[in-house]
Every structure is written in C-alpha cells, then in structure tokens.
Motif scaffolding. Structure first.
Motif, PDB file in Angstrom:
ATOM      1  N   ALA A 301       0.862  -1.179   0.000  1.00 55.15           N
ATOM      2  CA  ALA A 301       0.000   0.000   0.000  1.00 55.15           C
ATOM      3  C   ALA A 301       0.897   1.227   0.000  1.00 55.15           C
ATOM      4  N   PRO A 302       0.385   2.384  -0.371  1.00 60.88           N
ATOM      5  CA  PRO A 302       1.204   3.600  -0.322  1.00 60.88           C
ATOM      6  C   PRO A 302       1.651   3.888   1.112  1.00 60.88           C
ATOM      7  N   ILE A 303       2.920   4.154   1.295  1.00 61.75           N
ATOM      8  CA  ILE A 303       3.473   4.428   2.621  1.00 61.75           C
ATOM      9  C   ILE A 303       4.160   5.792   2.589  1.00 61.75           C
ATOM     10  N   PRO A 304       3.643   6.780   3.316  1.00 65.19           N
ATOM     11  CA  PRO A 304       4.215   8.142   3.271  1.00 65.19           C
ATOM     12  C   PRO A 304       5.661   8.200   3.751  1.00 65.19           C
ATOM     13  N   ARG A 305       5.973   7.421   4.762  1.00 59.07           N
ATOM     14  CA  ARG A 305       7.341   7.432   5.292  1.00 59.07           C
ATOM     15  C   ARG A 305       7.674   6.029   5.783  1.00 59.07           C
ATOM     16  N   MET A 306       8.730   5.440   5.266  1.00 61.20           N
ATOM     17  CA  MET A 306       9.062   4.057   5.607  1.00 61.20           C
ATOM     18  C   MET A 306      10.453   3.978   6.227  1.00 61.20           C
ATOM     19  N   ALA A 333      10.613   8.351   1.660  1.00 61.03           N
ATOM     20  CA  ALA A 333       9.340   9.064   1.593  1.00 61.03           C
ATOM     21  C   ALA A 333       8.536   8.597   0.380  1.00 61.03           C
ATOM     22  N   ASP A 334       7.223   8.536   0.554  1.00 63.16           N
ATOM     23  CA  ASP A 334       6.280   8.260  -0.544  1.00 63.16           C
ATOM     24  C   ASP A 334       6.622   6.977  -1.293  1.00 63.16           C
ATOM     25  N   VAL A 335       6.632   5.865  -0.569  1.00 61.97           N
ATOM     26  CA  VAL A 335       6.836   4.556  -1.199  1.00 61.97           C
ATOM     27  C   VAL A 335       5.504   4.113  -1.795  1.00 61.97           C
ATOM     28  N   ALA A 336       5.517   3.786  -3.083  1.00 58.89           N
ATOM     29  CA  ALA A 336       4.278   3.449  -3.782  1.00 58.89           C
ATOM     30  C   ALA A 336       3.893   1.991  -3.561  1.00 58.89           C
ATOM     31  N   ALA A 337       2.591   1.717  -3.681  1.00 55.60           N
ATOM     32  CA  ALA A 337       2.109   0.346  -3.590  1.00 55.60           C
ATOM     33  C   ALA A 337       2.720  -0.482  -4.720  1.00 55.60           C
ATOM     34  N   GLY A 338       3.213  -1.675  -4.389  1.00 57.66           N
ATOM     35  CA  GLY A 338       3.839  -2.542  -5.385  1.00 57.66           C
ATOM     36  C   GLY A 338       5.335  -2.325  -5.532  1.00 57.66           C
ATOM     37  N   GLU A 339       5.865  -1.266  -4.935  1.00 58.20           N
ATOM     38  CA  GLU A 339       7.301  -0.991  -5.057  1.00 58.20           C
ATOM     39  C   GLU A 339       8.107  -1.936  -4.162  1.00 58.20           C
ATOM     40  N   GLU A 340       9.261  -2.372  -4.666  1.00 57.55           N
ATOM     41  CA  GLU A 340      10.172  -3.203  -3.870  1.00 57.55           C
ATOM     42  C   GLU A 340      11.421  -2.391  -3.539  1.00 57.55           C
ATOM     43  N   ALA A 361      11.828  -4.788  11.560  1.00 57.15           N
ATOM     44  CA  ALA A 361      10.660  -3.941  11.826  1.00 57.15           C
ATOM     45  C   ALA A 361      10.527  -2.917  10.706  1.00 57.15           C
ATOM     46  N   ILE A 362       9.332  -2.833  10.136  1.00 56.16           N
ATOM     47  CA  ILE A 362       9.026  -1.813   9.125  1.00 56.16           C
ATOM     48  C   ILE A 362       8.037  -0.856   9.771  1.00 56.16           C
ATOM     49  N   VAL A 363       8.480   0.380   9.958  1.00 60.28           N
ATOM     50  CA  VAL A 363       7.705   1.352  10.722  1.00 60.28           C
ATOM     51  C   VAL A 363       7.769   2.712  10.022  1.00 60.28           C
ATOM     52  N   SER A 364       7.251   3.737  10.700  1.00 60.87           N
ATOM     53  CA  SER A 364       7.303   5.081  10.115  1.00 60.87           C
ATOM     54  C   SER A 364       8.233   6.010  10.894  1.00 60.87           C
ATOM     55  N   THR A 365       8.543   5.632  12.142  1.00 60.37           N
ATOM     56  CA  THR A 365       9.456   6.441  12.960  1.00 60.37           C
ATOM     57  C   THR A 365      10.507   5.522  13.560  1.00 60.37           C
ATOM     58  N   GLU A 366      11.087   5.933  14.695  1.00 61.81           N
ATOM     59  CA  GLU A 366      12.106   5.094  15.319  1.00 61.81           C
ATOM     60  C   GLU A 366      11.500   3.984  16.169  1.00 61.81           C
TER      61      GLU A 366
END
Length: 407
Positions: A301-306, A333-340, A361-366
């Motif tokens: 899914a689209p992820i604003p910050r990974m 920033a702005d990882v698109a859905a389907g992107e590897e 762990a895949i998160v948005s912050t620390e």
C-alpha cells in the motif's frame, strides 16, 4: 526443593452501587445480593517445578501482583487453590510490612521473623544483611527517611539472607540503582544454581530471558500464553504495539521455532539473507568476517514514510545490536504500492561464537508503537564460528592492541 501448583485460581471483588447497598446487604441478608462481582483473575492454572525459574509478565492491570498475593497467602482466592512446598521468601510491594518509625535494623528483625527465622537467627545474619544492603549508618535511622531504593535494599537483603526453597520477586527490584540490580540478580542466579525455585515478575526483557526457563503471560486477568521466554516476550511486545488491532500472529519456522509477526501488513519483508564478501548467501560466518545483511521489502500500500530496522539477538533473545534507517537519517518518503526496496547493511561480524537471530521492523518512525507495518521476529537465523582467531570468551569480538611496559 520448592514447588508451586496453582489450580483454577480466581479473585473477584464485590462492587456496590453505593454505601447504603453494602449496609442493606449486611443488615438484610435474606433480601438478596446487592453487589456485582468484579473479576481481576479467572481460571489461572500452572505449575512451577522444583528448581525451575518462571517469569510472569503482562501489562499494568493484568493481575500479576494480585496473583502473587494469592500465591503467598496475603490475599485469599475466590476460587481455586495454591499448593507450595518448601520455605518461601517473597519480595512483593516495596517495603511491605516496614514501619516508618522503626529503624532499618528493627524492621529487618521483624521482617526476618515474618519469614520464619528466629530472633537468634536474624541476629546472627544481621552483619551479612547490613553488608549486602550497603546503606551504612542509615541502618539505624527510621525508615521514613529512606529513599525507595534504600527500602528495597533492606527488604531484598532480609528476604535473601538465607537461601529459600522458593523465591518470589515482584517488580520492586526495578526501583533500585543499576549497581544493586546487578548485585541482586547475581544472588538470584546463585540461588538458582543451588536449586531455588524462582517466580519473577518484571518488565525487563533481559532479566526474564537471562534468568528464567519459562515465561507466563497474563492478559485481562487470564493466562494468555506460556512458553520459552524469548517467544513470550516477543508476543508480549507485539501485543503492546497492536493493542488496538488484532494483527498479532504466530507461525512455526522450518527449524521448529515459533515466530511472532505483527503489523498492518501494508509492507512486508519478502526476503532476507546474510551475504559474504562474494555476495553469496551464508548461514555460518567466521568471527570478524565482513558480511552484508540484505533485506527486501515489498510495499502493498502507499506508505508516506518508511523506516526499516533490524535487531541481532543471541540464542536467549538478548539484543546484541540494533539500528534503523530513521536513526541513520535514511528514511524513505512516498513509497508506492507494489514498489520493492532492497536494503543492504554492511558490517564486520564482530560477534562471539554462537547462534544468533535477526528481527526486522518496518515502521514510520524510530519505534513500532506509531505505525507498525510489520514486525517480524526470527526473520533470519545464523551461526558465528571462530575459525581463524585465538580463543576468546564472550559474545563480542573486541580484540585489543596490547602494550606492556616493565620497569
């Protein structure tokens, strides 16, 4: 040798609409009940074998302290029973039973007698209690002038002055300074080696995993899960992160270990490998050899910050090293859905011989407490062997340059 058997244990408190309802129930018992039961523990059953160390964990309010009070007999159960064999020493609420106007020495004498020691025995043990507590002249000062850490020092010193068959410790040790915590756990480990049965309540992951053979997780007043400490602590951490979302799941790896996975699943680790200098996948690594940890992440899914993080843990689950791309100032920033996305972390394997695992762990912050896209324990398991270097002890390769001067 001490043993603990808990069967169908439950504790409920009466709740009244108001104080008059309580009075009416007492004065007019034939008129029926005017209270509701509030259950804080229900259907708790487990056994602790002689010489076994069991950790008890759970969020605040899960019922841990109540369970210990039921086991030690300071509170009576509503249902079920507790059977114990052997001499018990319990360190529950901090300074429990201490009188603030009596000195530390006087309180130590009373506490020792409550533990079943005679006055002569406590008197004979007093020099050892004083030496272990290390509070100096405060031993003859009123307890009301003590800090919480000083109270804990005296309480622990008395409770462990003579090796008990069963030692029960609540979270009181957490208020002590680092020095006394190390000292206390050293004594607990020595007791374990001598056959003491241990029941330990702590939020300290390292304490549970390094001392205990097994862990029990309480959740909502019920026994939610029990098993090896690493597995239970990982499940507990995932439960905290996903308290609002039922996304924690367990699956068995090919090696037979139970892996904890949590998160929304909006991004996932599709592949992880440890590579040698030639870019080949390896499962066995020489001490100090250069390696690359390669992690492939698939965005669903689209992820604003990974942010991707990893933690290397030893066979007991204790952290050896961990970092993430937020701490390294490399978030995406702005990882698109389907992107590897392929991450490569290169470093020398400066670990001692042994078996290690990697958690991702895949998160948005620390932290995974904000946006937990995926937290995967035991994502990778590898072995470090010493093939070329002189023998050394420990879990880290910290080879020194040595200079010796004789005069």
């Amino acid at each position: 040798m001490g043993a603990i058997v808990v069967q169908g244990l439950g504790k409920a408190y009466k709740q009244y609409a108001n104080r008059w309802s309580r009075l009416a129930e007492w004065m007019l018992p034939w008129a029926g009940q005017r209270h509701k039961l509030k259950w804080v523990l229900q259907e708790i059953s487990f056994e602790v074998a002689p010489g076994e160390a069991v950790g008890l964990i759970g969020i605040n309010g899960a019922g841990k302290s109540t369970l210990l009070k039921l086991i030690t007999g300071t509170t009576q159960p509503t249902t079920g029973s507790v059977w114990m064999e052997g001499r018990v020493a319990a360190l529950l609420e901090l300074g429990m039973g201490f009188h603030p106007d009596f000195t530390g020495r006087q309180n130590a004498i009373m506490a020792g007698q409550l533990l079943g020691l005679s006055l002569d025995e406590v008197t004979a043990l007093m020099p050892e209690i004083e030496a272990f507590a290390e509070i100096g002249e405060y031993m003859d000062q009123p307890v009301r002038v003590y800090s919480s850490g000083m109270q804990m020092r005296v309480a622990f010193s008395v409770a462990t002055a003579r090796r008990p068959d069963i030692l029960i410790v609540d979270e009181a040790l957490s208020v002590g300074d680092a020095y006394f915590q190390h000292k206390s756990f050293d004594r607990i480990r020595k007791f374990r080696e001598q056959g003491t049965t241990l029941l330990l309540v702590s939020h300290d992951k390292q304490a549970i995993q390094s001392v205990c053979d097994r862990a029990i997780l309480l959740d909502g007043g019920r026994l939610a899960r029990q098993g090896n400490p690493e597995q239970i602590m990982d499940f507990y951490n995932a439960l905290i992160a996903e308290r609002e979302n039922d996304t924690v799941r367990l699956q068995e790896t090919s090696a037979g270990k139970v892996q904890t996975i949590s998160g929304t699943g909006e991004a996932t680790v599709s592949d992880i490998a440890l590579l040698d200098e030639d870019g080949q996948r390896v499962e066995v690594v020489d001490v100090g050899a250069p390696v690359t940890l390669q992690v492939k992440v698939q965005a669903r899914a689209p992820i604003p910050r990974m942010v991707l993080g990893y933690m290397i843990k030893d066979r007991l689950g204790q952290p050896m090293y961990g970092t993430n791309t937020h701490l390294k100032e490399l978030p995406l920033a702005d990882v698109a859905a389907g992107e590897e996305v392929v991450y490569r972390f290169a470093f020398p394997m400066n670990l001692g011989p042994g078996t290690y695992s990697v958690a991702t762990a895949i998160v948005s912050t620390e932290t995974h407490l904000v946006n937990n896209y995926e937290w995967r324990d035991l994502a990778l398991v590898f072995t470090v062997m010493n093939m070329r270097r002189a023998h050394f002890e420990g879990s880290a390769w910290l080879d020194p340059a040595i200079d010796i001067e004789r005069t």
